[in-house]
Design a protein around this motif. Structure first.
Motif, PDB file in Angstrom:
ATOM      1  N   VAL A  70      -2.353 -26.085  10.596  1.00  0.00           N
ATOM      2  CA  VAL A  70      -2.098 -26.029   9.165  1.00  0.00           C
ATOM      3  C   VAL A  70      -2.990 -27.051   8.472  1.00  0.00           C
ATOM      4  CG1 VAL A  70      -0.165 -27.654   9.291  1.00  0.00           C
ATOM      5  CG2 VAL A  70      -0.331 -26.111   7.375  1.00  0.00           C
ATOM      6  N   THR A  71      -3.481 -26.675   7.307  1.00  0.00           N
ATOM      7  CA  THR A  71      -4.277 -27.569   6.477  1.00  0.00           C
ATOM      8  C   THR A  71      -3.689 -27.535   5.073  1.00  0.00           C
ATOM      9  OG1 THR A  71      -6.244 -27.087   7.771  1.00  0.00           O
ATOM     10  CG2 THR A  71      -6.580 -28.092   5.623  1.00  0.00           C
ATOM     11  N   ALA A  72      -3.440 -28.699   4.514  1.00  0.00           N
ATOM     12  CA  ALA A  72      -2.886 -28.793   3.169  1.00  0.00           C
ATOM     13  C   ALA A  72      -3.706 -29.796   2.365  1.00  0.00           C
ATOM     14  CB  ALA A  72      -1.428 -29.240   3.224  1.00  0.00           C
ATOM     15  N   THR A  73      -3.903 -29.491   1.096  1.00  0.00           N
ATOM     16  CA  THR A  73      -4.656 -30.367   0.206  1.00  0.00           C
ATOM     17  C   THR A  73      -3.740 -30.838  -0.912  1.00  0.00           C
ATOM     18  OG1 THR A  73      -6.665 -29.136   0.664  1.00  0.00           O
ATOM     19  CG2 THR A  73      -6.682 -30.540  -1.275  1.00  0.00           C
ATOM     20  N   LEU A  74      -3.711 -32.133  -1.129  1.00  0.00           N
ATOM     21  CA  LEU A  74      -2.927 -32.746  -2.186  1.00  0.00           C
ATOM     22  C   LEU A  74      -3.863 -33.042  -3.354  1.00  0.00           C
ATOM     23  CD1 LEU A  74      -0.150 -34.009  -2.968  1.00  0.00           C
ATOM     24  CD2 LEU A  74      -1.064 -36.157  -2.115  1.00  0.00           C
ATOM     25  N   ALA A  75      -3.572 -32.460  -4.525  1.00  0.00           N
ATOM     26  CA  ALA A  75      -4.425 -32.629  -5.705  1.00  0.00           C
ATOM     27  C   ALA A  75      -3.613 -33.204  -6.856  1.00  0.00           C
ATOM     28  CB  ALA A  75      -5.029 -31.296  -6.117  1.00  0.00           C
ATOM     29  N   LEU A  86      -4.698 -32.902   4.479  1.00  0.00           N
ATOM     30  CA  LEU A  86      -3.887 -33.179   5.661  1.00  0.00           C
ATOM     31  C   LEU A  86      -4.039 -32.029   6.654  1.00  0.00           C
ATOM     32  CD1 LEU A  86      -0.685 -34.266   3.743  1.00  0.00           C
ATOM     33  CD2 LEU A  86      -2.319 -35.775   4.826  1.00  0.00           C
ATOM     34  N   THR A  87      -4.230 -32.346   7.902  1.00  0.00           N
ATOM     35  CA  THR A  87      -4.320 -31.330   8.951  1.00  0.00           C
ATOM     36  C   THR A  87      -3.327 -31.661  10.053  1.00  0.00           C
ATOM     37  OG1 THR A  87      -6.083 -32.532  10.074  1.00  0.00           O
ATOM     38  CG2 THR A  87      -6.751 -30.847   8.508  1.00  0.00           C
ATOM     39  N   GLY A  88      -2.851 -30.621  10.725  1.00  0.00           N
ATOM     40  CA  GLY A  88      -1.906 -30.827  11.809  1.00  0.00           C
ATOM     41  C   GLY A  88      -1.485 -29.508  12.403  1.00  0.00           C
ATOM     42  N   GLU A  89      -0.300 -29.506  13.029  1.00  0.00           N
ATOM     43  CA  GLU A  89       0.200 -28.281  13.644  1.00  0.00           C
ATOM     44  C   GLU A  89       1.666 -28.073  13.303  1.00  0.00           C
ATOM     45  OE1 GLU A  89       0.618 -28.060  17.864  1.00  0.00           O
ATOM     46  OE2 GLU A  89       1.073 -30.180  18.044  1.00  0.00           O
ATOM     47  N   ALA A  90       2.076 -26.810  13.400  1.00  0.00           N
ATOM     48  CA  ALA A  90       3.462 -26.428  13.142  1.00  0.00           C
ATOM     49  C   ALA A  90       4.220 -26.425  14.469  1.00  0.00           C
ATOM     50  CB  ALA A  90       3.518 -25.051  12.496  1.00  0.00           C
ATOM     51  N   ILE A  91       5.354 -27.102  14.509  1.00  0.00           N
ATOM     52  CA  ILE A  91       6.181 -27.137  15.707  1.00  0.00           C
ATOM     53  C   ILE A  91       7.035 -25.873  15.795  1.00  0.00           C
ATOM     54  CG2 ILE A  91       7.929 -28.467  16.941  1.00  0.00           C
ATOM     55  CD1 ILE A  91       5.223 -29.861  16.626  1.00  0.00           C
ATOM     56  N   ARG A  92       7.523 -25.392  14.643  1.00  0.00           N
ATOM     57  CA  ARG A  92       8.307 -24.171  14.578  1.00  0.00           C
ATOM     58  C   ARG A  92       7.622 -23.175  13.663  1.00  0.00           C
ATOM     59  NH1 ARG A  92      14.453 -24.653  13.307  1.00  0.00           N
ATOM     60  NH2 ARG A  92      14.253 -22.446  13.680  1.00  0.00           N
ATOM     61  N   TRP A  93       7.950 -21.910  13.829  1.00  0.00           N
ATOM     62  CA  TRP A  93       7.368 -20.875  12.996  1.00  0.00           C
ATOM     63  C   TRP A  93       8.206 -20.673  11.747  1.00  0.00           C
ATOM     64  CZ3 TRP A  93      10.168 -16.411  12.002  1.00  0.00           C
ATOM     65  CH2 TRP A  93      11.321 -16.242  12.770  1.00  0.00           C
ATOM     66  N   GLY A  94       7.644 -20.055  10.725  1.00  0.00           N
ATOM     67  CA  GLY A  94       8.381 -19.714   9.521  1.00  0.00           C
ATOM     68  C   GLY A  94       7.830 -20.420   8.305  1.00  0.00           C
ATOM     69  N   VAL A 116      -1.361 -27.697  -1.895  1.00  0.00           N
ATOM     70  CA  VAL A 116      -1.818 -26.347  -1.618  1.00  0.00           C
ATOM     71  C   VAL A 116      -2.040 -26.226  -0.114  1.00  0.00           C
ATOM     72  CG1 VAL A 116      -3.590 -24.638  -2.085  1.00  0.00           C
ATOM     73  CG2 VAL A 116      -2.927 -26.247  -3.853  1.00  0.00           C
ATOM     74  N   ALA A 117      -1.292 -25.300   0.526  1.00  0.00           N
ATOM     75  CA  ALA A 117      -1.434 -25.070   1.965  1.00  0.00           C
ATOM     76  C   ALA A 117      -2.274 -23.821   2.186  1.00  0.00           C
ATOM     77  CB  ALA A 117      -0.071 -24.909   2.616  1.00  0.00           C
ATOM     78  N   ASP A 118      -2.951 -23.762   3.324  1.00  0.00           N
ATOM     79  CA  ASP A 118      -3.804 -22.613   3.615  1.00  0.00           C
ATOM     80  C   ASP A 118      -3.006 -21.382   4.013  1.00  0.00           C
ATOM     81  OD1 ASP A 118      -2.943 -23.575   6.015  1.00  0.00           O
ATOM     82  OD2 ASP A 118      -4.891 -23.510   7.009  1.00  0.00           O
ATOM     83  N   ASP A 119      -1.750 -21.564   4.466  1.00  0.00           N
ATOM     84  CA  ASP A 119      -0.928 -20.433   4.887  1.00  0.00           C
ATOM     85  C   ASP A 119       0.532 -20.798   4.682  1.00  0.00           C
ATOM     86  OD1 ASP A 119      -0.148 -18.046   5.906  1.00  0.00           O
ATOM     87  OD2 ASP A 119      -0.674 -18.480   7.987  1.00  0.00           O
ATOM     88  N   THR A 120       1.333 -19.862   4.188  1.00  0.00           N
ATOM     89  CA  THR A 120       2.746 -20.161   3.963  1.00  0.00           C
ATOM     90  C   THR A 120       3.603 -19.832   5.175  1.00  0.00           C
ATOM     91  OG1 THR A 120       3.041 -17.991   2.964  1.00  0.00           O
ATOM     92  CG2 THR A 120       2.615 -19.841   1.479  1.00  0.00           C
ATOM     93  N   GLY A 121       3.286 -18.798   5.925  1.00  0.00           N
ATOM     94  CA  GLY A 121       4.036 -18.456   7.129  1.00  0.00           C
ATOM     95  C   GLY A 121       3.229 -18.865   8.353  1.00  0.00           C
ATOM     96  N   LEU A 122       3.752 -19.779   9.138  1.00  0.00           N
ATOM     97  CA  LEU A 122       3.009 -20.324  10.276  1.00  0.00           C
ATOM     98  C   LEU A 122       3.657 -19.914  11.588  1.00  0.00           C
ATOM     99  CD1 LEU A 122       2.543 -23.944   8.936  1.00  0.00           C
ATOM    100  CD2 LEU A 122       0.829 -22.154   9.014  1.00  0.00           C
TER     101      LEU A 122
END
Length: 155
Positions: free
Chosen positions: A94-99, A145-153, A82-88
């Motif tokens: 970005v923050t994503a949780t693996l369940a 998981l936390t990090g950053e998006a290198i490209r948008w979309g 589950v990601a906090d946002d689909t379009g970055l």
């Protein structure tokens, strides 16, 4: 233009087709084969030789194998990312949780997961496998998981 240079598109293409979930296929293990073979040999030898003690020695193997086959899992655990946002946006966080959840009647002592991440996302420690216990009817967050998006979309 050189033939070995490949340019990337300025606009992301259509979203990739989602990968269909793969249900696990339970296969008999070598331990199951040994237990069935040992129980069969004891019972066969006891019948051929007329010895009840050999049949009694093989009975625990046969009963244990039957109980284990009756209690085996019917399906696999569910894994959700589950990601906090689909379009970055570029350089966006970005923050994503693996369940992991278990919809089966049997408990899983250990569920090992590994994430597949877009090459345009830089998530810390995303390439490492994670382990969790999945109890019957339970859902557990394995890792955030936390990090950053290198490209948008869409990723």
């Amino acid at each position: 233009m050189r033939p070995d240079v490949v340019l990337r598109a300025a606009v992301p293409g259509p979203a990739a087709e989602p990968v269909p979930p793969v249900e696990p296929v339970w296969a008999p293990s070598r331990a199951l084969g040994r237990a069935v073979l040992l129980a069969g040999l004891f019972v066969l030898a006891g019948v051929l030789l007329g010895r009840v003690d050999l049949v009694v020695l093989g009975a625990p193997f046969a009963l244990g194998t039957a109980v284990a086959l009756h209690r085996r899992p019917r399906g696999g655990p569910g894994v959700h990312l589950v990601a906090d946002d689909t379009g970055l946006a570029e350089s966006g966080s970005v923050t994503a949780t693996l369940a992991v959840d278990n919809r089966d009647d049997a408990d899983y002592d250990l569920v090992v997961t590994r994430t597949r991440v877009s090459p345009w996302l830089r998530l810390a420690h995303a390439d490492r496998p994670r382990a969790a216990a999945a109890r019957r009817g339970d859902s557990e967050d394995v890792v955030t998981l936390t990090g950053e998006a290198i490209r948008w979309g869409l990723h």
